[in-house]
Design an enzyme around this catalytic site. Structure first.
Site, mmCIF file in Angstrom:
data_model
loop_
_atom_site.group_PDB
_atom_site.id
_atom_site.type_symbol
_atom_site.label_atom_id
_atom_site.label_comp_id
_atom_site.label_asym_id
_atom_site.label_seq_id
_atom_site.Cartn_x
_atom_site.Cartn_y
_atom_site.Cartn_z
ATOM 1 N N GLY A 2 0.857 -1.189 0.000
ATOM 2 C CA GLY A 2 0.000 0.000 0.000
ATOM 3 C C GLY A 2 0.886 1.229 0.000
ATOM 4 N N GLY A 26 1.312 4.695 3.822
ATOM 5 C CA GLY A 26 2.427 3.874 3.354
ATOM 6 C C GLY A 26 3.640 4.717 2.994
ATOM 7 N NE ARG A 58 -18.396 4.748 6.945
ATOM 8 C CZ ARG A 58 -18.922 4.636 8.163
ATOM 9 N NH1 ARG A 58 -18.466 3.753 9.002
ATOM 10 N NH2 ARG A 58 -19.889 5.423 8.530
ATOM 11 C CG HIS A 95 -7.884 2.773 15.497
ATOM 12 N ND1 HIS A 95 -7.314 3.820 16.172
ATOM 13 C CD2 HIS A 95 -7.885 3.130 14.196
ATOM 14 C CE1 HIS A 95 -6.998 4.765 15.316
ATOM 15 N NE2 HIS A 95 -7.326 4.379 14.119
#
Ligand code: TXD
Length: 314
Positions: A9, A14, A82, A175
């Protein structure tokens, strides 16, 4: 011996983690993404900065899992965020498919690695990776507490006007909104924050920590935080690679610790050459323990959803 680190990623988190790991000279890095050219471009750009910044390691961009062969540490930040109109369940299913596929590649090409998962929903994704890999539990962990704790530390430092370096804090649990910041274990150069701040102020900082991710999202508008998350990843990898044995809140698979079993959740962990070497069990009071249990119950439900997804897409 030069170490090898792979980052799956090459998005915001990343690339920032890789930049920080290069600056700390932790090892040679493979930056892998599904998008062609992008990780190669970012890695080349970082290599071109090396003479200016003075580090001696390189990142290599890749779209090919053979390149992660024999990595010492693999980090997973790949996945989707999302989007408006997408439910949490949609995200869970989409990222489950991505993460399961990545875990299969890690198992094939880097079977001796330590694996750190970052993708959300964090505790469910690290559970997915753990199930696919079948590695010992000290080799599979999730990054989230390191981020939540640095946010809490930063807010305490800002409130008191002191160096963030001198502020220590512990955040446990899952989290998200159900995380468990622990003011009783926060201090400034050894001075408990309860000596320096009143309850109302502490409660406000705890609440800001809980909503820390959302605060950044609402300011950025596109995407989520990446500076502090990238740094948090680098600090965890550094502690493993240099065997520093730092105590960092890490999502690990509990096996009875804190009275919790078969759940990935954030707890204080000693990170060293053996990965998640040791879980520190604090003597929590009733209120703290109840919050941790609520957190664990929430993750347990998500893990059951993941178990269903494994059956659905068998
Ligand atoms: O504390 C924490 N754990 C977190 C988690 C803190 C910050 C971000 N958190 C989560 O990490 C976030 O909710 C996301 O699930 C991940 C990555 O966040 P980032 O901000 O880096 O997302 P980007 O910029 O969208 O990057 C995701 C990259 C992007 O380059 C995609 O092309 C790539 O993932 N991607 C893939 N790479 C390889 N293989 C596959 N299948 C793939 N699918 C997408």
């Amino acid at each position: 011996m030069r170490k090898k680190i792979s980052m799956i990623g090459a998005g915001h988190v990343g690339e920032h983690a890789v930049k920080e790991m290069l600056a700390r000279e932790l090892g040679d890095i493979v930056l892998l993404d599904i998008v062609e050219g992008m990780p190669q471009g970012k890695a080349l750009d970082m290599a071109e900065a090396a003479p200016l910044l003075g580090y001696s390691y390189f990142a290599k961009g890749s779209n090919n899992y053979e390149d992660i062969a024999d990595s010492d540490v693999v980090i997973v930040t790949a996945g989707l965020a999302r989007k408006p109109g997408m439910s949490r369940e949609d995200l869970l299913e989409k990222n489950f498919k991505i993460i399961r596929g990545i875990a299969e590649q890690i198992k094939k090409y880097a079977p001796n690695s330590y694996v750190i998962v970052v993708t959300n929903p964090l505790d469910a994704m690290v559970y997915t990776v753990y199930k696919v890999l079948g590695f010992e539990r000290n080799r599979v962990m999730g990054m989230a507490g390191a981020l939540d704790a640095t946010r809490f530390r930063a807010f305490i430092a800002m409130e008191l006007g002191v160096s963030p370096e001198d502020v220590q804090a512990m955040v446990m649990g899952t989290h998200g909104d159900l995380m468990v910041p622990l003011p009783r274990f926060a201090s400034v150069s050894g001075i408990p924050i309860t000596e320096l701040l009143d309850k109302e102020t502490i409660d406000r900082l705890v609440e800001r920590t809980r909503k820390g991710g959302g605060e950044i999202v609402s300011l950025l508008k596109t995407g989520s935080a990446y500076y502090a998350p990238g740094a948090a990843v680098a600090i965890m990898v550094e502690s493993i690679i240099k065997d520093k044995k730092r105590v960092i809140p890490t999502s690990v698979y509990l096996n009875g610790e804190y009275g919790i079993k078969d759940v990935f959740i954030g707890v204080p962990v000693v990170l060293g050459e053996g990965g998640a070497e040791k879980i520190i069990e604090l003597d929590l009071n009733d209120e703290e323990m109840a919050a941790l249990r609520t957190s664990a119950e929430h993750v347990k439900k998500l893990e059951e959803e993941v178990d269903e997804l494994f059956k659905k897409f068998a």
